[in-house]
Design an enzyme around this catalytic site. Structure first.
Site, PDB file in Angstrom:
ATOM      1  N   LYS A  76     -73.217  28.028 -71.494  1.00  0.00           N
ATOM      2  CA  LYS A  76     -72.856  29.387 -71.090  1.00  0.00           C
ATOM      3  C   LYS A  76     -71.411  29.344 -70.608  1.00  0.00           C
ATOM      4  CE  LYS A  76     -74.451  33.196 -68.089  1.00  0.00           C
ATOM      5  NZ  LYS A  76     -75.429  33.614 -67.065  1.00  0.00           N
ATOM      6  N   SER A 151     -77.809  37.957 -68.012  1.00  0.00           N
ATOM      7  CA  SER A 151     -76.451  37.766 -68.496  1.00  0.00           C
ATOM      8  C   SER A 151     -76.307  36.603 -69.472  1.00  0.00           C
ATOM      9  CB  SER A 151     -75.525  37.527 -67.310  1.00  0.00           C
ATOM     10  OG  SER A 151     -75.847  36.309 -66.667  1.00  0.00           O
ATOM     11  N   SER A 175     -81.128  36.187 -65.037  1.00  0.00           N
ATOM     12  CA  SER A 175     -80.204  36.005 -66.158  1.00  0.00           C
ATOM     13  C   SER A 175     -80.553  34.865 -67.112  1.00  0.00           C
ATOM     14  CB  SER A 175     -78.785  35.806 -65.638  1.00  0.00           C
ATOM     15  OG  SER A 175     -78.245  37.037 -65.252  1.00  0.00           O
TER      16      SER A 175
END
Lengths: 481, 95, 477
Positions: A76, A151, A175
């Site tokens: 990420k 997210s 997330s």
């Protein structure tokens, strides 16, 4: 070649079926071919990946390979990667090449994993749809018109679309779990403090936690084995021994006590999701689990408490982006005030600015007690509810999300409507407990996630449950058309 | 609690986020809808409840007073917007 | 109208640690810009603070030294403000739960009177960087070497009633922190900085007047001058019917005046809240006892001991215990000569006079304590006279060698041999028959004349006591 699990790739590499360079190249090719429409990556680190793959092959040849040596993964884009752009999905850090690695990245590098690239996310991890990224929205591979969740939507979409066999993610209010649910993969948010936050760009410091996003619980165990552990550079990291998470995977779940909070099945839940979750629980009952209804009476207060605490912490965590030492700087600032005001106005997106402003207000003189302090008090009550419930049952289960992935753009006009989608995941962060989402069924061709919440440091049990469920079902093998 | 335009302007200033006149209306609306959401908390009696800052109620570890960081100025300043003679340059600071 | 002055001081003390308060970055002074600014000091994305154990220990030592409550659970908070030299956009400090609570110190004024001054609290925090205003194409340069240096902010109660008291308090704090070694107290390098809150009120009034804060007055002398200036400014304004504006002011030592800091006029809302990247700092009794045991003897205890064991006056004892360096020096001299009073006289007299004249600190005293002790021993064993000692001392100061070698080289040995002195006296009497006549006729004053003549004839080396005694015997015979 790219529809494999991490465990399968590890085995293939160990058996010499293919080299790391070959499997890495296969993923890089697939990314090139397919990511144009999904947009799961912000940066593809082709050169670095091939370099690391080559080194991994040499390491294996020298007989020094670890389990994950040579296995390609994605990170990420919230984890700092040395010499590689680390943008956090923001224009503010578009030009920021981190001068150091996050602990998580360092550990995975040391284990010999190969970095395919950096995945897309909501700007500074603030969002539930991966639409607020400076680099454009990520699409849900199961339906390109829908959101992948957020997210960590880029990570989830990449794994679902076989653009990476596994990825790191972070979870502040859901997330990891919510995009895992939306994209039909497995994602676990460990206990707060289990995985180091060093080099992981902060959103809500007391809530943020990194974790793996993979196809299976077994893969998650493999990655978490590497990611977890005490880090002296993170004061909130916990010095508790890390078990081998793969050891318990095969255990029977006979006698497992599952609590189903009645509040997780009430108003606001799509009945089709309720049905999927109930069927999943039935499967576990078949395996010998015992189910009990429980109550988490303050569930409805988790969202308001979170939307004070997280923005408050974020509002000051993001003060460092001022155009002085790194990152975006506005053109020709007239004076220092102008430098700050314009850099931050131009460098941050709308949702980030909104949350900074909410957090600033919640901490400001005269409002601190009514907002921040009150929310932290609520937080203790919410934690107490969980602790009481977990005295009675081993794990808590329910839906990961109240609804199916929504159509992109649907919630643009009303940010609060998106906040409400985190109903079941947020309380877990407030309490600091581990939580996991595993694919539990499909509705209208869209994946549905089952959330499993455990006691502190009980990740092994969650992964054990996930693995046993995945041995008996095939929801985790469903791939986008 | 509901915010008016001037409060929103103050908050933006405190947060050092430049907001154009034309944006204030929009911010006021969206911030107020967020405040409506969080204001549910006000109804809960939390008298005597100790705020929870860290979910594990853990305490601080201490670091030995030993130098572990080396000079990496060049590396760090490669990502800086503007430097000279090892300094980060900003518009003149007035005191 | 008669005015009462009310002063409170906030003293920032840089704790002497090797590394910064929240990172393993060196704190050495005077390095090239930003070479001691790690990723943590620079507030790069994703970095985190970890607390330095030495900073904690020193703060607790200080608390114990002023008999204060020690916060067994202290906590760090974020103080939010934007400034180019504040890299995170907040300062990590302690708001509600400081490490040191209520304490007090006693100050002694020149007239010997004493006063107790309350210390409200002392808390740990990090220092900011520096803005340099040399012209870089019209821009300022930011150096973050200092950012993250551990500070202890010591806040006094508004108990001080004059600029002189403020200076006495500041000196007392300086002496405590340097005594126990929590800081080098070097004001020139900014290791100790002081902000003064000043207000005035009509004598007898209970409520405080509006105060102003004078920032960064960084020498004892400037503290006194800045406060005096500010007090007069307040009185002038009020007497002219004006009102004091609560504000922050900067002291300009060149113009000897304070002026308003315009940049600070924007109302600040620091939005304090508990620092989520750090956890509560919890210490137990054992920790506190260990800190207590590690403390050296403190100034007040030392002063009392100098009075009771060494028989010094309160004034001498106070002066000699006022700083660690002077006290250590004095004690070393006493250890070498076993003559506390003579040692006190020399250290406070000739030695201090020279040190003041050349602006030398006791840490760098050119006269080794054991040499001064030896010199005093040579006075008491009558090798040299007090007068000769002055010459020896001068040589010691000029680093011309060791005591005995100096005595030898300068031929300073005092003659105490009665035979030799008697011979000289006999000669003096023989050479001055007229004066002898007059003296014996009752002119007692002439005794001094004979002493002078004898000393002169002995080239100053005769032991004056012996001379006196023998002269009396011979003249009165």
């Amino acid at each position: 070649m790219t529809n494999k699990t991490l465990a399968e790739i590890a085995k293939g590499l160990a058996d010499g079926e293919y080299s790391s360079v070959e499997i890495t190249q296969a993923y890089l090719d697939k990314i090139k071919a397919k990511d144009g429409e999904i947009n799961s990556y912000i940066t593809v680190t082709e050169e670095l990946a091939l370099q690391q793959a080559k080194a991994a092959d040499e390491r294996r040849a020298a007989g020094q390979a670890d389990l994950l040596t040579g296995v390609p993964i994605a990170h990420k884009d919230i984890f700092c990667t040395e010499g590689v752009r680390t943008s956090c999905g923001s224009k503010m850090l578009d030009n920021f090449e981190a001068p150091y690695n996050a602990t998580v990245v360092e550990k995975l590098n040391a284990a010999g994993t190969v970095t395919l690239g950096k995945t897309n996310l909501d700007e500074f991890a603030m969002g539930s749809s991966t639409e607020s990224s400076f680099y454009g929205a990520t699409k849900n591979p199961f339906d390109l018109s829908r959101v992948p969740g957020g997210s960590s939507g880029g990570s989830a979409a990449a794994v679902a679309a076989d653009l990476a066999p596994g990825s790191t993610g972070t979870d502040t209010g859901g997330s990891i779990r919510q995009p895992a649910a939306f994209c039909g993969i497995t994602g676990i948010k460990p206990t707060y403090g289990r995985v180091s936050r060093w080099g992981m760009i902060a959103y809500g410091s007391s809530l943020d936690q990194g974790g793996p996003m993979t196809k299976t619980a077994e893969d998650a165990a493999l990655m978490l084995n590497v990611m977890a552990g005490f880090d002296k550079r993170d004061s909130t990291s916990v010095d508790v021994e890390v078990p081998d998470y793969t050891t318990a995977l095969g255990n029977s779940i006979k006698g497992l006590k599952i609590g189903l909070p009645k509040e997780y099945f009430g108003e606001g839940l799509d009945p089709r999701i309720a049905e999927v979750v109930q069927n999943a629980v039935k499967e576990l009952e078949k395996q010998g689990a015992i189910v009990k209804e429980i109550s988490l009476p303050r569930t409805h207060l988790a969202i308001p408490a979170y939307y004070i605490i997280a923005p408050a912490e974020a509002s000051t965590n993001l003060s460092r982006y001022d155009g002085v030492r790194y990152g975006y700087r506005c053109e020709n600032p007239e004076d220092v005030m102008d430098l700050f005001l314009r850099t931050r106005a131009e460098g941050f997106g709308m949702e980030v600015k909104r949350r900074i402003m909410v957090g600033t207000y919640a901490l400001s003189a005269g409002y601190y007690d009514a907002y921040y302090n009150k929310a932290q008090q609520l937080r203790r009550l919410i934690k107490d509810d969980f602790v009481a419930a977990l005295n009675d049952v081993d794990v808590i289960m329910g839906p990961a999300t109240p609804n199916l992935p929504w159509v992109a753009g649907e919630k643009d006009a009303d940010p609060v409507s998106m906040y409400l989608e985190d109903l079941y995941t947020i309380a877990v962060n407030l309490a600091g407990l581990p939580g996991m989402s595993i694919p539990a069924g499909m509705v209208d061709g869209l994946p549905v996630g089952l959330q499993v919440i455990g006691n502190y440091f009980d990740e092994a049990r969650l992964l054990n449950i996930g693995h046993q469920f995945q041995l008996a079902t095939d929801w985790h093998t469903k791939t986008p058309a | 609690m509901s915010l008016d335009r001037s409060q929103v302007e103050n908050i933006a200033m405190l947060a050092r986020i430049g907001v154009a006149e034309s944006e204030i209306e929009n911010y006021t609306k969206s911030l107020n809808s967020i405040l409506d959401l969080v204001d549910q908390l006000q109804a809960v009696d939390t008298t005597g409840v100790e705020p929870l800052a860290n979910p594990l109620d853990a305490t601080q570890r201490l670091r030995a007073d030993v130098v572990t960081e080396v000079n990496q100025r060049e590396k760090f300043q490669k990502v800086a917007p503007k430097t000279e003679a090892g300094l980060y340059l900003v518009p003149r600071v007035v005191e | 109208m008669e005015w009462e002055i009310v002063i409170g001081l906030e003293i920032h003390v840089q704790l002497s640690t090797d590394t910064k308060i929240f990172s393993g970055t060196s704190t050495a002074f005077g390095q090239a810009p930003n070479t001691q600014a790690s990723a943590i000091c620079l507030a790069m994305p994703g970095v985190l603070p970890v607390f330095n154990e030495k900073a904690l220990f020193k703060a607790v030592q200080f608390g114990l030294a002023i008999d204060a409550e020690i916060g067994k659970t202290s906590r760090f908070d974020r103080k939010n403000y934007f400034y180019p030299d504040s890299p995170k956009g907040y300062q990590i400090t302690q708001m509600d739960y400081p490490i040191v609570g209520l304490g007090e110190v006693e100050i002694v004024m020149d007239d010997g009177s004493t006063r107790k001054i309350g210390v409200t609290r002392a808390h740990l925090e990090e220092d900011a960087g520096k803005s340099l205003h040399e012209d870089f194409e019209g821009m300022s340069g930011i150096d973050l070497n200092r950012a993250g240096t551990p500070l202890l902010e010591i806040v006094s109660e508004p108990d001080l009633r004059s600029a002189k008291e403020a200076v006495a308090y500041l000196k007392k704090m300086h002496s405590i922190i340097t005594y126990i070694g929590v800081s080098d107290g070097n004001m020139a390098e900014g290791s100790m900085r002081c902000d003064a809150n000043v207000s005035v009120r009509p004598k007898g009034q209970k409520e405080f007047g509006t105060r102003t804060e004078i920032k960064n007055v960084n020498s004892f002398r400037f503290v006194e001058k800045a406060i005096n200036y500010e007090v007069q400014r307040h009185i002038d304004i009020i007497e002219d019917g004006g009102e004091i504006v609560q504000e922050t002011r900067l002291y300009d030592s060149e113009l000897d005046e304070t002026r308003s800091m315009r940049s600070k006029e924007v109302a600040n809302d620091y939005r304090y809240f508990p620092e989520p990247d750090l956890l509560p700092v919890v210490i137990d009794d054992e920790y506190i006892e260990a800190a207590r045991k590690s403390l050296p003897e403190l100034p007040d205890a030392k002063r009392d001991r100098f009075m009771s064991e060494h028989g010094l006056s309160e004034y001498d004892a106070t002066v000699l215990s006022s700083g660690r360096a002077i006290a250590d020096y004095y004690e070393a001299v006493v250890a070498g000569c076993k003559e506390p009073k003579l040692a006190a006289n020399w250290v406070m007299g000739d030695l201090s006079a020279q040190m003041n004249k050349f602006n030398v600190e006791f840490e760098n005293c050119p006269v080794p304590a054991e040499q001064l002790a030896l010199m005093i021993a040579r006075i008491t064993d009558e090798t040299i006279s007090g007068r000769q000692a002055k010459t020896v001392f001068e040589c010691l100061w000029n680093q011309e060698g060791e005591v005995d070698a100096i005595i030898e080289a300068k031929g300073l040995k005092q003659v105490s041999d009665t035979g030799a002195i008697e011979a000289i006296i006999d000669e003096v009497i023989a050479n001055n028959p007229g004066q002898v006549e007059q003296y014996r006729g009752g002119k007692d004053k002439l005794f001094g004349f004979f002493v002078g003549q004898t000393m002169k004839a002995s080239k100053g080396q005769a032991n004056p006591a012996v001379v006196n005694e023998l002269l009396k015997k011979k003249l009165d015979a």
